[in-house]
Motif scaffolding. Structure first.
Motif, PDB file in Angstrom:
ATOM      1  N   GLY A 225       0.798  -1.219   0.000  1.00 20.97           N
ATOM      2  CA  GLY A 225       0.000   0.000   0.000  1.00 20.97           C
ATOM      3  C   GLY A 225       0.830   1.268   0.000  1.00 20.97           C
ATOM      4  O   GLY A 225       0.300   2.362  -0.124  1.00 20.97           O
ATOM      5  N   ILE A 226       2.127   1.148   0.151  1.00 16.98           N
ATOM      6  CA  ILE A 226       2.995   2.321   0.217  1.00 16.98           C
ATOM      7  C   ILE A 226       3.477   2.665  -1.184  1.00 16.98           C
ATOM      8  O   ILE A 226       3.958   1.810  -1.915  1.00 16.98           O
ATOM      9  CB  ILE A 226       4.198   2.057   1.139  1.00 16.98           C
ATOM     10  CG1 ILE A 226       3.709   1.741   2.549  1.00 16.98           C
ATOM     11  CG2 ILE A 226       5.123   3.254   1.163  1.00 16.98           C
ATOM     12  CD1 ILE A 226       4.805   1.305   3.490  1.00 16.98           C
ATOM     13  N   ASP A 227       3.337   3.933  -1.544  1.00 23.51           N
ATOM     14  CA  ASP A 227       3.804   4.382  -2.853  1.00 23.51           C
ATOM     15  C   ASP A 227       5.226   4.908  -2.732  1.00 23.51           C
ATOM     16  O   ASP A 227       5.470   5.929  -2.071  1.00 23.51           O
ATOM     17  CB  ASP A 227       2.901   5.500  -3.402  1.00 23.51           C
ATOM     18  CG  ASP A 227       1.534   4.986  -3.789  1.00 23.51           C
ATOM     19  OD1 ASP A 227       1.432   3.797  -4.129  1.00 23.51           O
ATOM     20  OD2 ASP A 227       0.589   5.777  -3.755  1.00 23.51           O
ATOM     21  N   PHE A 228       6.147   4.235  -3.338  1.00 22.28           N
ATOM     22  CA  PHE A 228       7.532   4.682  -3.364  1.00 22.28           C
ATOM     23  C   PHE A 228       7.801   5.350  -4.702  1.00 22.28           C
ATOM     24  O   PHE A 228       7.206   4.999  -5.710  1.00 22.28           O
ATOM     25  CB  PHE A 228       8.499   3.490  -3.210  1.00 22.28           C
ATOM     26  CG  PHE A 228       8.481   2.890  -1.837  1.00 22.28           C
ATOM     27  CD1 PHE A 228       9.118   3.517  -0.789  1.00 22.28           C
ATOM     28  CD2 PHE A 228       7.824   1.706  -1.600  1.00 22.28           C
ATOM     29  CE1 PHE A 228       9.110   2.967   0.472  1.00 22.28           C
ATOM     30  CE2 PHE A 228       7.807   1.147  -0.338  1.00 22.28           C
ATOM     31  CZ  PHE A 228       8.450   1.777   0.705  1.00 22.28           C
ATOM     32  N   VAL A 229       8.694   6.329  -4.695  1.00 23.36           N
ATOM     33  CA  VAL A 229       9.081   6.982  -5.943  1.00 23.36           C
ATOM     34  C   VAL A 229      10.488   6.539  -6.305  1.00 23.36           C
ATOM     35  O   VAL A 229      11.281   6.194  -5.443  1.00 23.36           O
ATOM     36  CB  VAL A 229       9.028   8.528  -5.842  1.00 23.36           C
ATOM     37  CG1 VAL A 229       7.621   8.997  -5.590  1.00 23.36           C
ATOM     38  CG2 VAL A 229       9.959   9.036  -4.772  1.00 23.36           C
TER      39      VAL A 229
END
Length: 83
Positions: free
Chosen positions: A43-47
């Motif tokens: 669920g974590i959006d990493f860039v």
């Protein structure tokens, strides 16, 4: 030369089975841990580093423009108040 003793042969088979079972359990535990981590971080959006650097450069440019506009405004206000 192989041993003809059935007890030793059974012990060797047991040891081989235990080693195979332990290897399988290790593999299963590793896969289970990977799956739990995927679920936790899913669920974590990493860039990406590239995206981060691009946004960082954009923010730096915007800051420089804001500073330049602030200096121009101060100069215009100073010029306006001196009249």
């Amino acid at each position: 030369m192989q041993s003809q003793n059935p007890i030793i042969a059974d012990l060797v088979k047991l040891a081989n089975s235990a080693a195979g079972t332990m290897a399988g359990m290790s593999r299963e535990a590793r896969e289970s841990a990977r799956e739990r981590l995927r679920e936790a971080f899913g669920g974590i959006d990493f860039v990406s580093r590239e995206e981060f650097e691009t946004v960082k450069a954009m923010a730096q440019k915007a800051r420089e423009q804001a500073d330049a506009l602030e200096a121009r405004l101060a100069a215009l206000e100073a010029k306006n108040t001196s009249k």
